[in-house]
Design an enzyme around this catalytic site. Structure first.
Site, PDB file in Angstrom:
ATOM      1  CG  HIS A   1      -3.474 -14.071   7.359  1.00 29.82           C
ATOM      2  ND1 HIS A   1      -2.292 -14.798   7.788  1.00 29.82           N
ATOM      3  CD2 HIS A   1      -3.787 -14.687   5.951  1.00 29.82           C
ATOM      4  CE1 HIS A   1      -2.068 -15.746   6.729  1.00 29.82           C
ATOM      5  NE2 HIS A   1      -2.886 -15.612   5.956  1.00 29.82           N
TER       6      HIS A   1
ATOM      7  CE  LYS B   1      19.489  14.881  -0.557  1.00 34.72           C
ATOM      8  NZ  LYS B   1      20.273  15.745   0.091  1.00 34.72           N
TER       9      LYS B   1
ATOM     10  N   PRO C   1       0.736  -1.236  -0.147  1.00 36.47           N
ATOM     11  CG  PRO C   1      -0.626  -1.572   1.879  1.00 36.47           C
ATOM     12  CD  PRO C   1       0.752  -2.176   1.233  1.00 36.47           C
ATOM     13  CD  GLU C   2       3.639   2.943  -4.047  1.00 37.72           C
ATOM     14  OE1 GLU C   2       3.716   4.124  -4.598  1.00 37.72           O
ATOM     15  OE2 GLU C   2       4.226   2.080  -4.399  1.00 37.72           O
TER      16      GLU C   2
ATOM     17  NE  ARG D   1       4.938 -10.729   2.074  1.00 38.93           N
ATOM     18  CZ  ARG D   1       5.683 -10.128   1.200  1.00 38.93           C
ATOM     19  NH1 ARG D   1       5.586  -9.604   0.231  1.00 38.93           N
ATOM     20  NH2 ARG D   1       7.027 -10.360   1.341  1.00 38.93           N
TER      21      ARG D   1
END
Ligand SMILES: [Zn+2]
Length: 284
Positions: A96, A156, A2-3, A114
């Site tokens: 789960h 950077k 999930p983002e 997981r």
């Protein structure tokens, strides 16, 4: 995984039903999540009201009436469901399900096959939790703009893909959305980040365009309920649809969709993550 848009969608779902509710019961499974639960988890939150539910980067934060905060991260495969209490009574426990919280009207279930996700308690009102204290700009905030980023990027020499993935610079952007934003902006994922900044540390027009595209992509993904790649579902158990809008992500070997471009999408590995890009359209 999930983002940000998926976490935002989850947060909105939780907020809609749970703000103002009183926590009556908590059940924790004996399987360990990524980090252990607070020893007195249940005792500390029982009979408290949920005052607000917000998001910072990929963290969901429940503020309670005793100033305690529940900080939750979905990890790789976590998801929350909110079920009406009356309907829950007939529901069998699903594999789960690790965390169940009951309020006056609803039952909240955290499922995580997981178990890389976690649920922490934070009680210090003077200091931010250590997991939240070093986060960079929130991508949709006003502070996340080309001028502010220029002062971080000008020296950077790391590539722009890895810089955008760095949570200390912009928080919560993930692999999918970084690939899509770079493609839309015509910027190579291999470009040194400092090349997007002028010598006087003002942003080049490419950086201004990139920041605009990051916000646009995150916003349109939130509208579509995020991306469901493996098993992401929202608090009502429904999938997101942004995965149908990917232009480069997961399209290795397919023809670039830009008009007049006949190149095929390439996949390279940067910092152990796949980057998808068009070598012709993303030359800068
Ligand atoms: Zn192309």
């Amino acid at each position: 995984m999930p983002e940000l848009p998926e976490v935002e969608t989850t947060k909105e779902g939780l907020k809609k039903d749970l703000v103002g509710q009183k926590i009556l019961k908590v059940e924790l499974s004996n399987k360990k999540l990524r980090f252990p639960y607070d020893k007195n988890f249940e005792k500390k939150i029982i009979d408290k009201y949920i005052l607000s539910i917000t998001r910072r980067a990929k963290y969901i934060i429940f503020k309670l009436s005793n100033e305690m905060k529940i900080i939750s991260h979905l990890g790789m495969s976590g998801s929350y469901r909110v079920i009406d209490k009356k309907l829950f009574n007939n529901r069998q426990k699903i594999k789960h399900d690790h965390f169940i919280l009951k309020t006056d009207k609803f039952v909240v279930i955290y499922n995580d096959p997981r178990r890389f996700g976690y649920i922490l308690l934070h009680s210090d009102t003077n200091f931010e939790h250590e997991r939240l204290s070093h986060l960079g700009y929130e991508p949709l905030s006003k502070n996340c703009n080309a001028e502010n980023l220029s002062s971080l990027l000008y020296k950077k020499d790391r590539n722009i893909k890895n810089v955008l993935m760095d949570q200390k610079i912009i928080a919560g952007l993930g692999n999918i959305y970084v690939c899509e934003a770079l493609y839309k902006s015509g910027i190579s994922p291999l470009l040194e980040a400092r090349r997007l900044v002028n010598k006087n540390r003002t942003p080049k027009k490419e950086l201004i365009f990139l920041v605009k595209n990051i916000k646009k992509i995150i916003e349109s993904s939130i509208i579509l309920g995020g991306s469901s790649l493996k098993d992401y579902v929202n608090t009502e158990g429904k999938m997101g649809y942004f995965q149908n809008k990917f232009n480069v992500y997961g399209r290795e070997g397919n023809e670039c969709i830009s008009k007049g471009c006949s190149s095929s999408i390439k996949r390279i590995i940067q910092s152990n993550r796949s980057t998808f890009f068009c070598p012709s359209c993303q030359k800068k």
